[in-house]
Design a protein around this motif. Structure first.
Motif, mmCIF file in Angstrom:
data_model
loop_
_atom_site.group_PDB
_atom_site.id
_atom_site.type_symbol
_atom_site.label_atom_id
_atom_site.label_comp_id
_atom_site.label_asym_id
_atom_site.label_seq_id
_atom_site.Cartn_x
_atom_site.Cartn_y
_atom_site.Cartn_z
ATOM 1 N N UNK A 1 52.732 50.112 84.858
ATOM 2 C CA UNK A 1 52.577 49.051 83.875
ATOM 3 C C UNK A 1 53.777 49.087 82.941
ATOM 4 N N UNK A 2 54.255 47.934 82.535
ATOM 5 C CA UNK A 2 55.449 47.902 81.693
ATOM 6 C C UNK A 2 55.243 48.653 80.384
ATOM 7 N N UNK A 3 54.005 48.683 79.869
ATOM 8 C CA UNK A 3 53.765 49.364 78.607
ATOM 9 C C UNK A 3 53.864 50.878 78.734
ATOM 10 N N UNK A 4 53.636 51.407 79.925
ATOM 11 C CA UNK A 4 53.666 52.862 80.095
ATOM 12 C C UNK A 4 55.021 53.372 80.563
ATOM 13 N N UNK A 5 55.840 52.507 81.130
ATOM 14 C CA UNK A 5 57.136 52.947 81.653
ATOM 15 C C UNK A 5 58.098 53.259 80.512
ATOM 16 N N UNK A 6 59.019 54.171 80.777
ATOM 17 C CA UNK A 6 60.028 54.596 79.811
ATOM 18 C C UNK A 6 61.402 54.457 80.463
ATOM 19 N N UNK A 7 62.391 53.924 79.766
ATOM 20 C CA UNK A 7 63.735 53.861 80.357
ATOM 21 C C UNK A 7 64.222 55.254 80.751
ATOM 22 N N UNK A 8 64.659 55.409 81.985
ATOM 23 C CA UNK A 8 65.192 56.691 82.430
ATOM 24 C C UNK A 8 66.540 56.932 81.753
ATOM 25 N N UNK A 9 66.818 58.163 81.319
ATOM 26 C CA UNK A 9 68.088 58.428 80.646
ATOM 27 C C UNK A 9 69.284 58.084 81.538
ATOM 28 N N UNK A 10 70.213 57.329 80.994
ATOM 29 C CA UNK A 10 71.398 56.930 81.767
ATOM 30 C C UNK A 10 72.232 58.142 82.172
ATOM 31 N N UNK A 11 72.133 59.230 81.424
ATOM 32 C CA UNK A 11 72.922 60.427 81.699
ATOM 33 C C UNK A 11 72.344 61.288 82.805
ATOM 34 N N UNK A 12 71.167 60.904 83.321
ATOM 35 C CA UNK A 12 70.502 61.723 84.332
ATOM 36 C C UNK A 12 70.340 60.960 85.637
ATOM 37 N N UNK A 13 70.450 61.669 86.745
ATOM 38 C CA UNK A 13 70.129 61.119 88.053
ATOM 39 C C UNK A 13 68.620 60.935 88.158
#
Length: 342
Positions: free
Chosen positions: A122-134
């Motif tokens: 769900x869009x409310x539960x997702x978190x942007x993955x850190x750009x610095x990490x694979x």
């Protein structure tokens, strides 16, 4: 899509299969999974010792994933196609205190998890993955890193100069040690292996780190008191559970905090109440954290250049071997890469 299905309890019942790609409903994201990481919770679900009455069968297991949004449902505004995202275990816990029914909305059980080529978030539960990490690195964050972060910051309120006691050298414990050092705290790590204690010292590269081998020091709480001038740790991260909680009480300072995050040695305990009362100890159960804490953690990890410690990355078709590795006790995290190049 390819997926691993838990048909019944026991690792031999985790079977590779072909299932339909799920379609995102309003507010949902279809995510192409790049990688997942394993937690003791995943193993306990497979083994049938984690709320077995709540496990649907068949089940796509594993809660912690990182991947790329490929389709969005109606009304989605927080993410767009092409964004990299992380899952969160408690998919309805966004901020503040948890609700009474949060376990009903956990990924990897009872909701489908990420051990598949695609998953729904769900869009409310997702978190942007850190750009610095694979994807492999980011997949280690949702439980291991976030549990350590929440226990130390939101609950333990760790400060520079305090002492954090960390049990073992698995995923939560390594993250806890890294986060504590970044806060300027001292860290005491317990392990049954001297080589793992040496690895932690090398990883943290700080004179604020001490190690205790609990095999050669079975009364390890006394050693903690010795290392802290008789006071004990300000915050203890207890991943073992069982009757070892009594040593955690003894090793934690008066009015200190024990963050009970695991049950590696048992889900029940004979707790000695008089030491708990006399030391006025707070024992706080920790079941990960809300999404907002995850977002704050990512900012901290980036600012302090903290990278996950991954023991090994397995291919998608090696999922069973990855679970076997987890059972042996990794140093850091066990990850499964998912995708055409897996």
């Amino acid at each position: 899509m390819k997926a691993w299905l838990l048909e019944d309890f026991g690792l031999h019942n985790l079977q590779a299969a072909e299932v339909e790609v799920p379609a995102p409903q309003p507010g949902e994201l279809l995510v192409r999974v790049g990688a997942v990481s394993l937690n003791f919770r995943d193993k306990a679900i497979v083994d049938g010792i984690y709320e077995p009455e709540s496990v649907p069968k068949p089940l796509i297991p594993v809660s912690d994933a990182a991947g790329t949004v490929v389709t969005i449902g109606e009304g989605v505004t927080r993410f767009k196609i092409g964004d990299r995202v992380n899952s969160t275990l408690y998919s309805h816990w966004i901020d503040g205190a948890p609700g009474p029914n949060e376990p009903a909305y956990c990924l990897g059980m009872p909701l489908p998890g990420g051990l598949a080529e695609y998953m729904i978030l769900h869009e409310d539960s997702a978190v942007p993955a850190p750009a610095s990490m694979s994807d492999e690195e980011a997949s280690t964050l949702p439980i291991a890193a976030l549990t350590a972060w929440y226990a130390l910051t939101d609950v333990g309120h760790v400060q520079a100069g305090q002492t954090v006691l960390v049990q073992g050298t698995g995923g939560v414990s390594i993250f806890a040690a890294q986060i504590a050092i970044a806060h300027g705290a001292h860290v005491i790590v317990t392990s049954s292996k001297d080589e793992n204690l040496a690895k932690v010292r090398a990883l943290l590269n700080s004179d604020k780190v001490e190690g205790i081998n609990y095999r050669t020091n079975p009364n390890w709480s006394a050693k903690v008191l010795e290392l802290t001038g008789g006071l004990g740790a300000d915050v203890t991260i207890d991943v073992a559970g069982g009757n070892g909680i009594n040593q955690s009480v003894a090793a934690t300072k008066v009015q200190g905090v024990i963050a009970q995050v695991g049950f590696l040695t048992g889900q029940t305990t004979d707790l000695n109440l008089m030491p708990l009362i006399f030391r006025q100890t707070t024992i706080r159960g920790i079941a990960v954290a809300p999404r907002t804490s995850f977002e704050r953690m990512n900012l901290f990890l980036n600012a302090h250049k903290i990278k996950p410690v991954i023991d090994r990355v397995y291919r998608f078709d090696e999922a069973v071997q990855a679970f076997e590795h987890l059972a042996r006790g990794p140093f850091g995290k066990v990850v499964i890469r998912i995708g055409e190049d897996a």
